[in-house]
Motif scaffolding. Structure first.
Motif, PDB file in Angstrom:
ATOM      1  N   LYS A  23       0.810  -1.209  -0.181  1.00  0.00           N
ATOM      2  CA  LYS A  23       0.171   0.062  -0.113  1.00  0.00           C
ATOM      3  C   LYS A  23       0.891   1.123  -0.111  1.00  0.00           C
ATOM      4  N   MET A  24       0.745   2.080  -1.098  1.00  0.00           N
ATOM      5  CA  MET A  24       1.413   3.188  -1.124  1.00  0.00           C
ATOM      6  C   MET A  24       0.422   4.380  -0.776  1.00  0.00           C
ATOM      7  N   THR A  25       1.000   5.695   0.103  1.00  0.00           N
ATOM      8  CA  THR A  25      -0.016   6.709   0.376  1.00  0.00           C
ATOM      9  C   THR A  25       0.694   7.812  -0.448  1.00  0.00           C
ATOM     10  N   PHE A  26      -0.355   8.515  -1.214  1.00  0.00           N
ATOM     11  CA  PHE A  26       0.088   9.929  -1.666  1.00  0.00           C
ATOM     12  C   PHE A  26       0.512  10.908  -0.744  1.00  0.00           C
ATOM     13  N   THR A  27       1.619  11.524  -1.056  1.00  0.00           N
ATOM     14  CA  THR A  27       2.230  12.832  -0.041  1.00  0.00           C
ATOM     15  C   THR A  27       1.349  13.765  -0.343  1.00  0.00           C
ATOM     16  N   ASN A  28       1.371  15.126   0.617  1.00  0.00           N
ATOM     17  CA  ASN A  28       0.541  16.028   0.531  1.00  0.00           C
ATOM     18  C   ASN A  28       0.862  16.985  -0.634  1.00  0.00           C
ATOM     19  N   ALA A  35      -6.219  17.246  -0.821  1.00  0.00           N
ATOM     20  CA  ALA A  35      -6.191  15.966  -1.629  1.00  0.00           C
ATOM     21  C   ALA A  35      -5.348  14.826  -0.847  1.00  0.00           C
ATOM     22  N   THR A  36      -6.099  13.757  -0.624  1.00  0.00           N
ATOM     23  CA  THR A  36      -5.506  12.687  -0.068  1.00  0.00           C
ATOM     24  C   THR A  36      -5.776  11.471  -0.748  1.00  0.00           C
ATOM     25  N   GLY A  37      -5.080  10.291  -0.718  1.00  0.00           N
ATOM     26  CA  GLY A  37      -5.422   9.111  -1.236  1.00  0.00           C
ATOM     27  C   GLY A  37      -4.285   8.105  -1.081  1.00  0.00           C
ATOM     28  N   ASN A  38      -4.591   6.805  -1.590  1.00  0.00           N
ATOM     29  CA  ASN A  38      -3.690   5.573  -1.595  1.00  0.00           C
ATOM     30  C   ASN A  38      -3.837   4.715  -2.759  1.00  0.00           C
ATOM     31  N   VAL A  39      -2.850   3.743  -2.782  1.00  0.00           N
ATOM     32  CA  VAL A  39      -2.718   2.964  -4.157  1.00  0.00           C
ATOM     33  C   VAL A  39      -2.395   1.519  -3.369  1.00  0.00           C
ATOM     34  N   THR A  40      -3.099   0.732  -3.934  1.00  0.00           N
ATOM     35  CA  THR A  40      -2.699  -0.848  -3.328  1.00  0.00           C
ATOM     36  C   THR A  40      -2.401  -1.408  -4.975  1.00  0.00           C
ATOM     37  N   VAL A  53      -6.221   2.909  -7.466  1.00  0.00           N
ATOM     38  CA  VAL A  53      -6.053   4.172  -6.912  1.00  0.00           C
ATOM     39  C   VAL A  53      -7.230   4.664  -6.174  1.00  0.00           C
ATOM     40  N   SER A  54      -7.240   5.292  -4.973  1.00  0.00           N
ATOM     41  CA  SER A  54      -8.385   5.875  -4.307  1.00  0.00           C
ATOM     42  C   SER A  54      -7.875   7.410  -3.960  1.00  0.00           C
ATOM     43  N   VAL A  55      -8.649   8.146  -4.399  1.00  0.00           N
ATOM     44  CA  VAL A  55      -8.324   9.633  -3.726  1.00  0.00           C
ATOM     45  C   VAL A  55      -9.540  10.162  -3.053  1.00  0.00           C
ATOM     46  N   GLN A  56      -9.492  11.271  -2.330  1.00  0.00           N
ATOM     47  CA  GLN A  56     -10.483  12.214  -1.682  1.00  0.00           C
ATOM     48  C   GLN A  56      -9.964  13.541  -1.772  1.00  0.00           C
ATOM     49  N   ILE A  88      -8.759   9.533 -13.961  1.00  0.00           N
ATOM     50  CA  ILE A  88      -9.430   9.648 -12.754  1.00  0.00           C
ATOM     51  C   ILE A  88     -10.372  10.839 -12.557  1.00  0.00           C
ATOM     52  N   SER A  89     -11.661  10.587 -12.380  1.00  0.00           N
ATOM     53  CA  SER A  89     -12.467  11.608 -11.977  1.00  0.00           C
ATOM     54  C   SER A  89     -13.099  11.778 -10.749  1.00  0.00           C
ATOM     55  N   PRO A  90     -12.800  12.762  -9.970  1.00  0.00           N
ATOM     56  CA  PRO A  90     -13.376  12.929  -8.500  1.00  0.00           C
ATOM     57  C   PRO A  90     -14.860  13.397  -8.696  1.00  0.00           C
ATOM     58  N   SER A  91     -15.617  12.919  -7.686  1.00  0.00           N
ATOM     59  CA  SER A  91     -16.978  13.412  -7.898  1.00  0.00           C
ATOM     60  C   SER A  91     -17.846  13.132  -6.449  1.00  0.00           C
ATOM     61  N   GLY A  92     -18.878  13.806  -6.293  1.00  0.00           N
ATOM     62  CA  GLY A  92     -19.779  13.719  -5.001  1.00  0.00           C
ATOM     63  C   GLY A  92     -19.213  14.827  -4.243  1.00  0.00           C
ATOM     64  N   LYS A  93     -19.943  14.931  -2.862  1.00  0.00           N
ATOM     65  CA  LYS A  93     -19.253  15.746  -1.951  1.00  0.00           C
ATOM     66  C   LYS A  93     -18.025  15.573  -1.317  1.00  0.00           C
ATOM     67  N   ALA A  94     -17.647  14.468  -1.251  1.00  0.00           N
ATOM     68  CA  ALA A  94     -16.161  14.094  -0.838  1.00  0.00           C
ATOM     69  C   ALA A  94     -15.208  14.325  -2.062  1.00  0.00           C
ATOM     70  N   LEU A  95     -15.511  14.509  -3.145  1.00  0.00           N
ATOM     71  CA  LEU A  95     -14.702  14.585  -4.354  1.00  0.00           C
ATOM     72  C   LEU A  95     -13.626  13.275  -4.596  1.00  0.00           C
ATOM     73  N   GLN A  96     -14.381  12.238  -4.179  1.00  0.00           N
ATOM     74  CA  GLN A  96     -13.863  11.025  -4.476  1.00  0.00           C
ATOM     75  C   GLN A  96     -13.490  10.494  -5.911  1.00  0.00           C
ATOM     76  N   GLY A  97     -12.490   9.676  -5.927  1.00  0.00           N
ATOM     77  CA  GLY A  97     -12.208   9.066  -7.358  1.00  0.00           C
ATOM     78  C   GLY A  97     -11.642   7.874  -7.034  1.00  0.00           C
ATOM     79  N   SER A  98     -11.739   7.014  -8.221  1.00  0.00           N
ATOM     80  CA  SER A  98     -10.876   5.584  -7.902  1.00  0.00           C
ATOM     81  C   SER A  98     -10.619   5.151  -9.505  1.00  0.00           C
TER      82      SER A  98
END
Length: 135
Positions: A23-28, A35-40, A53-56, A88-98
């Motif tokens: 699991k990798m985590t995106f740096t700030n 924006a935050t997120g991680n990669v498995t 890939v998952s981002v918020q 990757i297209s973030p959407s919704g209130k939390a601006l999530q994308g995968s």
């Protein structure tokens, strides 16, 4: 007693399998600070690498300065040049994308760029998020 033994074995197997999934985590990001997120990364039965890939809180790319039209996800590996995984297209209130993609090379770094064009073969825009650790 048999049920406890079965549960213990199941938990050990699950722990072992999840330990094999790096699991990798995106740096700030300085471009999109919230924006935050991680990669498995998981190796499949065909010896390919499945990348999730998952981002918020990834802001609309048109709200960046300068405005861009899309976000693209890229990977680097030890033996291969940069490879585009997809959009990757973030959407919704939390601006999530995968994004889920498969590659033949084990990734050493995954990064997201803000781009004007989705058809690029190599990154052209600024890196918004990266798993690469600064020296």
């Amino acid at each position: 007693m048999k049920a406890i033994y079965s549960i213990a074995i199941t938990l050990l197997i699950n722990a072992a399998l999840s330990a094999c999934t790096p699991k990798m985590t995106f740096t700030n990001s300085t471009i999109v600070p919230s924006a935050t997120g991680n990669v498995t990364v998981k190796k499949d039965k065909n010896k390919n690498y499945v990348i999730n890939v998952s981002v918020q809180n990834l802001a609309d790319p048109q709200k960046l300065n300068p405005a861009k039209s899309t976000y693209l996800v890229w990977t680097e590996s030890k033996n291969d040049p940069v490879q585009k995984l997809g959009k990757i297209s973030p959407s919704g209130k939390a601006l999530q994308g995968s994004l889920r993609a498969t590659t033949t090379s084990e990734p050493t770094d995954v990064f997201i760029t803000a781009e004007d064009n989705v058809d690029l073969q190599y990154p052209d825009g600024r890196i918004v998020l990266t798993t690469k650790k600064e020296p």
